[in-house]
Scaffold this motif. Sequence first.
Motif, PDB file in Angstrom:
ATOM      1  N   PRO A 554      20.374  15.731  20.292  1.00 34.12           N
ATOM      2  CA  PRO A 554      19.810  14.456  20.132  1.00 34.12           C
ATOM      3  C   PRO A 554      19.534  13.634  21.455  1.00 34.12           C
ATOM      4  CG  PRO A 554      22.406  15.053  19.699  1.00 34.12           C
ATOM      5  CD  PRO A 554      21.195  16.244  19.628  1.00 34.12           C
ATOM      6  N   ASN A 555      18.724  13.175  21.815  1.00 31.55           N
ATOM      7  CA  ASN A 555      19.329  12.265  22.853  1.00 31.55           C
ATOM      8  C   ASN A 555      18.869  10.756  23.112  1.00 31.55           C
ATOM      9  OD1 ASN A 555      16.827  10.851  21.172  1.00 31.55           O
ATOM     10  ND2 ASN A 555      14.776  12.211  22.584  1.00 31.55           N
ATOM     11  N   ASP A 564      13.558   0.823  24.987  1.00 29.80           N
ATOM     12  CA  ASP A 564      13.630   1.567  25.820  1.00 29.80           C
ATOM     13  C   ASP A 564      13.861   3.022  24.512  1.00 29.80           C
ATOM     14  OD1 ASP A 564      13.919   0.884  27.907  1.00 29.80           O
ATOM     15  OD2 ASP A 564      16.270   0.686  28.041  1.00 29.80           O
ATOM     16  N   LEU A 565      14.709   3.467  23.816  1.00 29.41           N
ATOM     17  CA  LEU A 565      14.669   4.919  22.964  1.00 29.41           C
ATOM     18  C   LEU A 565      13.446   4.616  21.765  1.00 29.41           C
ATOM     19  CD1 LEU A 565      16.006   6.968  21.766  1.00 29.41           C
ATOM     20  CD2 LEU A 565      16.958   5.892  19.808  1.00 29.41           C
ATOM     21  N   GLN A 570      10.295   9.529  28.623  1.00 33.33           N
ATOM     22  CA  GLN A 570      10.564  10.467  28.763  1.00 33.33           C
ATOM     23  C   GLN A 570       9.457  11.702  29.750  1.00 33.33           C
ATOM     24  OE1 GLN A 570      13.149  12.074  25.327  1.00 33.33           O
ATOM     25  NE2 GLN A 570      14.965  12.183  26.609  1.00 33.33           N
ATOM     26  N   PHE A 571      10.087  12.191  30.745  1.00 35.39           N
ATOM     27  CA  PHE A 571       8.963  13.323  31.429  1.00 35.39           C
ATOM     28  C   PHE A 571       9.542  14.352  31.889  1.00 35.39           C
ATOM     29  CE2 PHE A 571       7.812   9.404  31.273  1.00 35.39           C
ATOM     30  CZ  PHE A 571       6.444   8.832  31.131  1.00 35.39           C
ATOM     31  N   LEU A 572       8.547  15.734  32.070  1.00 31.22           N
ATOM     32  CA  LEU A 572       8.900  16.641  32.312  1.00 31.22           C
ATOM     33  C   LEU A 572       8.914  17.114  33.915  1.00 31.22           C
ATOM     34  CD1 LEU A 572      10.825  19.088  31.050  1.00 31.22           C
ATOM     35  CD2 LEU A 572       8.036  20.219  31.026  1.00 31.22           C
ATOM     36  N   TRP A 573       9.717  17.394  34.608  1.00 31.63           N
ATOM     37  CA  TRP A 573       9.391  17.842  36.334  1.00 31.63           C
ATOM     38  C   TRP A 573       9.358  19.534  35.880  1.00 31.63           C
ATOM     39  CZ3 TRP A 573       9.230  13.826  39.781  1.00 31.63           C
ATOM     40  CH2 TRP A 573       9.333  11.984  39.059  1.00 31.63           C
ATOM     41  N   SER A 677      13.347  13.736  33.248  1.00 31.19           N
ATOM     42  CA  SER A 677      13.631  11.871  33.513  1.00 31.19           C
ATOM     43  C   SER A 677      13.783  11.102  32.032  1.00 31.19           C
ATOM     44  CB  SER A 677      12.856  11.343  35.038  1.00 31.19           C
ATOM     45  OG  SER A 677      13.670  12.043  35.865  1.00 31.19           O
ATOM     46  N   THR A 678      14.818  10.690  31.967  1.00 36.97           N
ATOM     47  CA  THR A 678      14.809   9.022  30.525  1.00 36.97           C
ATOM     48  C   THR A 678      14.259   7.866  31.187  1.00 36.97           C
ATOM     49  OG1 THR A 678      15.725  11.066  29.308  1.00 36.97           O
ATOM     50  CG2 THR A 678      15.198   8.678  29.006  1.00 36.97           C
ATOM     51  N   TRP A 679      13.900   7.259  31.436  1.00 34.18           N
ATOM     52  CA  TRP A 679      13.473   6.280  31.987  1.00 34.18           C
ATOM     53  C   TRP A 679      14.365   4.951  31.287  1.00 34.18           C
ATOM     54  CZ3 TRP A 679       9.667   8.401  34.434  1.00 34.18           C
ATOM     55  CH2 TRP A 679      10.091   8.974  35.969  1.00 34.18           C
TER      56      TRP A 679
END
Length: 851
Positions: A554-555, A564-565, A570-573, A677-679
């Motif tokens: 769960p996130n 925001d949800l 959400q981004f990947l590095w 990252s979750t902004w």
Amino acid sequence: PGCSKMSARLISLLRFSIPVLLFSNVRAANSPLSYRLSFFDVISSSLLTCDAPASCYQKCSDDQPNDIVFCLERPHGWSSEKVSDAVGIMKELWEFQRQEEARCQSGHPTRFAAVEYSKKSVRTLCSWTSFGSVVFPCEMDFQNGPNMEKRKDTRFRNILSTFLFLEKLIALLSEPASEQESFLDNLPLSPSHDLHIVIITDDALYEFASSHGKRTSIPDHIQQSLSRILNTFKQEWNITFHYLIGNESAQRDAFGDPYYKAAYKDGSHFNKALTLQNLIREKKGDSLQAHLLSKGIQMEVSHLKSARKGNFAGLSSQLSGVSRIHERFVNKCIEDVPQDKLSKDHFCSAIHGYMDLRKQRTVNLVNLNSNISTNKANKISLSDFTGSHADQQKMHLQKDGHSANEIHSLSINIPAEECGHLTLNTVVMETVSIWEWSPSKPFMKELMQHQKPVILKNSVVKTWSALAKWSWKYLKSKLPRKLEDVKCTNSFLTFDPDDRVPLKLGISLPYVVRNMSSDDFFTCITQPGECSDGYFGHYYFGPLGDSLQKDTLPNQDLFHTKEDLAKGNQFLWISSPQMITHGHFDQDFNVYVQLKGRKRFTLWSPEQYELLYPYPRIHPMWHKSRINFQQPDFNKFPLFRKSHASQVTLDPGDILFIPPYTWHYVETLAEPSVSMSTWSHDYELYGHMNAIYRHDHKFDMIGTREGQMYALRLYLDMLIHEMYGFNMTSEFFARLLKLHFDGLEDLFLPHPNDHFICSRREDGKIPTAIHVHGYVKLDVEIVGYHFRSLKHVVRDILFLDYVEEIASQVIGVEQMLSFFRYCFSGQEYYVTEADSREHSLWDHEEIIEEE
């Protein structure tokens, strides 16, 4: 030989512990005192001898003379403890100045005087300088001093005697030397010096109270003395007034101290104008300190004991030569320049110095040679407020490693040659708080209340399948077969310029941007020796995607709100070992999860904004630092050494919470890394800023560019008055130029006529009109309301950015620096007459179109 990394680290630690070591024991590194102390900085650099020059540790001042007057109210009646405290303060200030000036080989000694005073009498106890003797040169026997007049009613006594004495000092600055009074014969005061008046009293100041405990107005005799001071004082004088007393709470009550949190509803210490108005007027009672501050006399209230322990607040940093109390415009035109420099081939710019005419700006947007500019004005159209790092990802960079032409080298790529042994660890003072959590326990509410970086261990992330499933083979199978905008580099440094800004520059980038197959990318990440593209560092940033998101559930705890949800930012590095993301801040909440490998974060609080040397808002590198963090140049960026950073290493499964406007510099360690990252937005901030940026300014109806420029000048003048305080406009722009543009002047080519940009009349006055003032007043009320509604920690940052952006829209980026430098030097206004030709400055756009 030289200084080892450990020695440099020791210097860094001693810098903040010495003031406490002298008086008690070691204070914790994260003490609030740590950030404020600069008074003993020089001592730390003298403890270790290094081959590198002393300037690596502390930048010398600009040789500005200092006068320090210690003013002791009736010292002959003090206790021995108070006498010891007072003499100790004088000795410490003298010792500091003596060592500092010896190291910097200053040509101007600091001049000291100790004076005792009462309501009617003044007597010089001792005068001395920072040169010469290594032993404190004065012996002052307060106990055997003359008995000045008998004490009468103590109510307001020491307040009145202090202001009567301050009158005498201010008068000395106004009179020719030959007419100065005799009690300071050995210390002729000069308004060209920085004057620090340190008042030390024994008794508590009595609060302005009636029998019902309500504060009343300042008594007439004190008000009269204050009025004489304010009428004599000149804004250009650089004076601090430090009041040290035993009973701090009573003193604050008497002075109505604007630096005390209780004076502000939000505790922001930002909206000085309204606070001073409230303290001077009826809402908070009448305030002595507010009257002084409103006139430009820098006044600080301190407890005598805390000052004795080295907590000198603003006084210490001013004496160390870091910055002037009142920022002044710099003039790079030297008055006594040889005539051959003033040839027909050169001209002088106060911003740039002496320039070859061939390098002048060809664009001169404001028509300076005619009474009325018929150039049609542009509509003010600011873009929406820019938020997170993700908002800037689709920059239109060319794939060969630079945007446009390679003409602008960044200081972040230039190492410090002279001080190369000093590293980022020099300013690392503490670590980030670590919270041990529970996978089933929500955390976002607590993080939002904390508003500081935090590491979460054993959170919901520990339940994600991603920790076990995300092998390199698995990730390759889930990501697109072709990865876009991969950064490839041998310098390992990455950042993202913003090509939407007004200042269009060709920036030399330390990487190239390429599209790569996922096969090639993961080969280069995991097996650099097998990589065929010639680069050792690779870095990918992109959306998380549905195929990988299911492994991070769960996130919902990672998002601030339901909105925001729903947006799911959400981004990947994914990065090679040793990759670096340059120091910057974002404007969103960032919940950063480490999933593979390890990363090291170095972080600075938003309050240290000025110490990080940010690029201007109109620059492609805005919200990024100008400092090369790999090899910081403490000579070029001396205030950076005053910063204090926290540092932490993330392991797989860790969460790092990064609040908005928190500076962070990120390093991938020895293994390849995968992070997420979750902004989340700060919707209150976004609401206010978008209201500001989308506001239709009423003066936008003016149809001439020149008229709109003068209306903007009035608008910014009134808005700064509303936000910062009385007579602060010139200081605001001097500070803006120093903070954002010092060292970047060459990006804005000058024009020989720049200093005439706001000169329509010989007396230099600025034109306006009654209806223009009405337009501006309404705009100020609306925009000012939104800025005042922001959280205190970001107001100043966003206001500086806003001023740059709106000026670049109206004036044009080419003339913006000239507008700031020459149009805000205290010029007065005049009102154009309705039947004059000049009044057509304010014609509306539709009138011009009909003509």
